[in-house]
Motif scaffolding. Sequence first.
Motif, PDB file in Angstrom:
ATOM      1  N   PHE A   1       0.858  -1.190   0.000  1.00 25.87           N
ATOM      2  CA  PHE A   1       0.000   0.000   0.000  1.00 25.87           C
ATOM      3  C   PHE A   1       0.889   1.234   0.000  1.00 25.87           C
ATOM      4  O   PHE A   1       2.124   1.125  -0.067  1.00 25.87           O
ATOM      5  CB  PHE A   1      -0.972   0.010   1.196  1.00 25.87           C
ATOM      6  CG  PHE A   1      -0.338   0.100   2.557  1.00 25.87           C
ATOM      7  CD1 PHE A   1      -0.242   1.309   3.222  1.00 25.87           C
ATOM      8  CD2 PHE A   1       0.133  -1.039   3.197  1.00 25.87           C
ATOM      9  CE1 PHE A   1       0.312   1.392   4.484  1.00 25.87           C
ATOM     10  CE2 PHE A   1       0.696  -0.971   4.464  1.00 25.87           C
ATOM     11  CZ  PHE A   1       0.796   0.252   5.112  1.00 25.87           C
ATOM     12  N   GLY A   2       0.273   2.409   0.051  1.00 28.91           N
ATOM     13  CA  GLY A   2       1.050   3.639   0.035  1.00 28.91           C
ATOM     14  C   GLY A   2       0.290   4.788   0.658  1.00 28.91           C
ATOM     15  O   GLY A   2      -0.921   4.686   0.909  1.00 28.91           O
ATOM     16  N   VAL A   3       1.005   5.881   0.912  1.00 29.32           N
ATOM     17  CA  VAL A   3       0.424   7.061   1.552  1.00 29.32           C
ATOM     18  C   VAL A   3       0.914   8.306   0.829  1.00 29.32           C
ATOM     19  O   VAL A   3       2.102   8.429   0.533  1.00 29.32           O
ATOM     20  CB  VAL A   3       0.826   7.154   3.040  1.00 29.32           C
ATOM     21  CG1 VAL A   3       0.007   8.245   3.739  1.00 29.32           C
ATOM     22  CG2 VAL A   3       0.669   5.826   3.746  1.00 29.32           C
ATOM     23  N   MET A   4      -0.010   9.225   0.553  1.00 29.01           N
ATOM     24  CA  MET A   4       0.336  10.531   0.001  1.00 29.01           C
ATOM     25  C   MET A   4      -0.079  11.597   0.997  1.00 29.01           C
ATOM     26  O   MET A   4      -1.225  11.617   1.459  1.00 29.01           O
ATOM     27  CB  MET A   4      -0.370  10.761  -1.332  1.00 29.01           C
ATOM     28  CG  MET A   4      -0.048  12.107  -1.974  1.00 29.01           C
ATOM     29  SD  MET A   4       1.681  12.210  -2.495  1.00 29.01           S
ATOM     30  CE  MET A   4       1.823  13.990  -2.808  1.00 29.01           C
ATOM     31  N   ILE A   5       0.863  12.492   1.338  1.00 28.75           N
ATOM     32  CA  ILE A   5       0.577  13.597   2.247  1.00 28.75           C
ATOM     33  C   ILE A   5       0.394  14.856   1.409  1.00 28.75           C
ATOM     34  O   ILE A   5       1.347  15.409   0.870  1.00 28.75           O
ATOM     35  CB  ILE A   5       1.739  13.814   3.248  1.00 28.75           C
ATOM     36  CG1 ILE A   5       2.169  12.501   3.895  1.00 28.75           C
ATOM     37  CG2 ILE A   5       1.348  14.846   4.295  1.00 28.75           C
ATOM     38  CD1 ILE A   5       1.101  11.815   4.687  1.00 28.75           C
ATOM     39  N   SER A   6      -0.839  15.308   1.267  1.00 25.85           N
ATOM     40  CA  SER A   6      -1.122  16.479   0.438  1.00 25.85           C
ATOM     41  C   SER A   6      -2.544  16.957   0.658  1.00 25.85           C
ATOM     42  O   SER A   6      -3.432  16.163   0.985  1.00 25.85           O
ATOM     43  CB  SER A   6      -0.928  16.140  -1.048  1.00 25.85           C
ATOM     44  OG  SER A   6      -1.310  17.236  -1.868  1.00 25.85           O
ATOM     45  N   ALA A   7      -2.767  18.249   0.457  1.00 22.61           N
ATOM     46  CA  ALA A   7      -4.126  18.801   0.424  1.00 22.61           C
ATOM     47  C   ALA A   7      -4.440  19.343  -0.962  1.00 22.61           C
ATOM     48  O   ALA A   7      -5.239  20.264  -1.119  1.00 22.61           O
ATOM     49  CB  ALA A   7      -4.306  19.886   1.480  1.00 22.61           C
ATOM     50  N   SER A   8      -3.737  18.804  -1.972  1.00 20.66           N
ATOM     51  CA  SER A   8      -4.045  19.084  -3.379  1.00 20.66           C
ATOM     52  C   SER A   8      -4.022  20.588  -3.678  1.00 20.66           C
ATOM     53  O   SER A   8      -3.016  21.244  -3.516  1.00 20.66           O
ATOM     54  CB  SER A   8      -5.392  18.452  -3.732  1.00 20.66           C
ATOM     55  OG  SER A   8      -5.645  18.516  -5.102  1.00 20.66           O
ATOM     56  N   HIS A   9      -5.176  21.136  -4.105  1.00 19.96           N
ATOM     57  CA  HIS A   9      -5.244  22.543  -4.505  1.00 19.96           C
ATOM     58  C   HIS A   9      -5.576  23.472  -3.346  1.00 19.96           C
ATOM     59  O   HIS A   9      -5.689  24.684  -3.537  1.00 19.96           O
ATOM     60  CB  HIS A   9      -6.287  22.711  -5.614  1.00 19.96           C
ATOM     61  CG  HIS A   9      -7.657  22.218  -5.205  1.00 19.96           C
ATOM     62  ND1 HIS A   9      -7.988  20.892  -5.240  1.00 19.96           N
ATOM     63  CD2 HIS A   9      -8.753  22.870  -4.748  1.00 19.96           C
ATOM     64  CE1 HIS A   9      -9.236  20.746  -4.810  1.00 19.96           C
ATOM     65  NE2 HIS A   9      -9.721  21.927  -4.515  1.00 19.96           N
ATOM     66  N   ASN A  10      -5.711  22.939  -2.135  1.00 19.76           N
ATOM     67  CA  ASN A  10      -6.001  23.767  -0.967  1.00 19.76           C
ATOM     68  C   ASN A  10      -4.810  24.664  -0.614  1.00 19.76           C
ATOM     69  O   ASN A  10      -3.681  24.379  -0.987  1.00 19.76           O
ATOM     70  CB  ASN A  10      -6.332  22.883   0.241  1.00 19.76           C
ATOM     71  CG  ASN A  10      -7.725  22.289   0.172  1.00 19.76           C
ATOM     72  OD1 ASN A  10      -8.277  22.115  -0.902  1.00 19.76           O
ATOM     73  ND2 ASN A  10      -8.265  21.937   1.316  1.00 19.76           N
ATOM     74  N   PRO A  11      -5.044  25.732   0.162  1.00 22.69           N
ATOM     75  CA  PRO A  11      -3.937  26.612   0.567  1.00 22.69           C
ATOM     76  C   PRO A  11      -2.968  25.916   1.515  1.00 22.69           C
ATOM     77  O   PRO A  11      -3.279  24.868   2.092  1.00 22.69           O
ATOM     78  CB  PRO A  11      -4.656  27.787   1.241  1.00 22.69           C
ATOM     79  CG  PRO A  11      -5.990  27.254   1.639  1.00 22.69           C
ATOM     80  CD  PRO A  11      -6.357  26.240   0.608  1.00 22.69           C
TER      81      PRO A  11
END
Length: 450
Positions: free
Chosen positions: A97-107
């Motif tokens: 499995f995997g994990v991405m740490i991000s809020a994409s287009h959020n500030p």
Amino acid sequence: MSRLFGTDGVRGLANGLLTAELALSLAQAAAVVLGHDQMVEGKRPRAVIARDPRASGEFIAAAVEAGLASAGVDVYDAGVLPTPAAAFLIADLGADFGVMISASHNPAPDNGIKFFARGGLKLADEVEDAIEAQLEQDAFRPVGIGVGRIQRFADAEDRYVVHLLSTLPNRLDGVKVVLDCAHGAASGCSPQVFKNAGADVVVIGAEPDGLNINDGVGSTHLRQLQDAVLAHGADLGIAHDGDADRCLAVDHEGTVVDGDQIMAVLAVALKAAGKLKDDVLVATVMSNLGLKIALRNEGISLRETAVGDRYVLEGMRAGGFSLGGEQSGHVIFADYATTGDGILTGLQLAAQVAGTGRTLKQLAAVMTKLPQLMINVKDVDKHRARTDEGVSAAVADAERELGDTGRVLLRPSGTEALVRVMVEAGDMATATRICTDLAAVVESRLALQL
């Protein structure tokens, strides 16, 4: 207790909703649920982790890695890379499995944790529910040789770049492109990929400092890209968002080319190459009616889904379709990716400019966008939006007036007490009049008693 997972992982204000303690606990819970098959065989599961360059991503990633390793997972830290890169690397490495740490287009103050299953696939709702339920249980804490190890995934970016280049139908020699990387996760690899593909590249928004992600740049702020395309005499501009799973474009005249137009261009190209499965494109109900008309003229069918990339993915998998996406620029190529990939989309779009010798404006002309207006009607009983007789009658009258030249869409919000009223018509005056009238009916019929 409200559901922790939203439409795209767990997202919120870093150190507000999303604390280091929550990140560690989520990772421990996810390790038990997603690594179960390996654990019952006495093996340590393997997980890939990546993040966008937000400052908070540093401590959140550290907490996630600590949680995974403490639960017996071997962690491969890919560093700052796009969300689609994380999904690709999970499959490429054969990780569990995997994990991405991000809020994409959020500030920048926001952040998020997104989990992927084996193969780089997004989690089903029931798997997310299982992770939430596991949070209520005692954490699994092996000792001795049972604890996981953390190592740098040294060639992660190189693997992803090679993969992207392998998808190109032709090189980009002779094409000048401006890339807006949103001071985000694409800042390193997107310029590298386009240069390796032969393009003449101008880069903006590629100096992340941890705080400037999506700040006046990227796919949600296109003015700087439009200006740069004109100033440099570029053939086109490509805009990513913070985690680079989206792509919007600008033609050589500085005109925005949105996700619907991009999908139209790519669907026509794939059909011509015999690579559009069953000559079908999958998109959400929010796509412009002009897309459906353009596709019909090209002998391509449109399969519509609910709003959200997970529903597009479900629709694509159900029929084995090869292309789908959203108006926002979240485009999915099933032959190459398991999620939207803004760099991949930009490459394929630029390849059409290079391969056909036509401008992006000429290519995008395959679709004529119908004028579209949406009004959010607040403080209403959204649950009665589709059953109230007065609202239904008003919608029916509007649809009769529009005929084949437009459409009406009423969509209750998933999180707020409001109804979105959207109208498309042959001209903006008609769209405005009908949308305003319908919004008034919704407000009067469904108003909450406050």
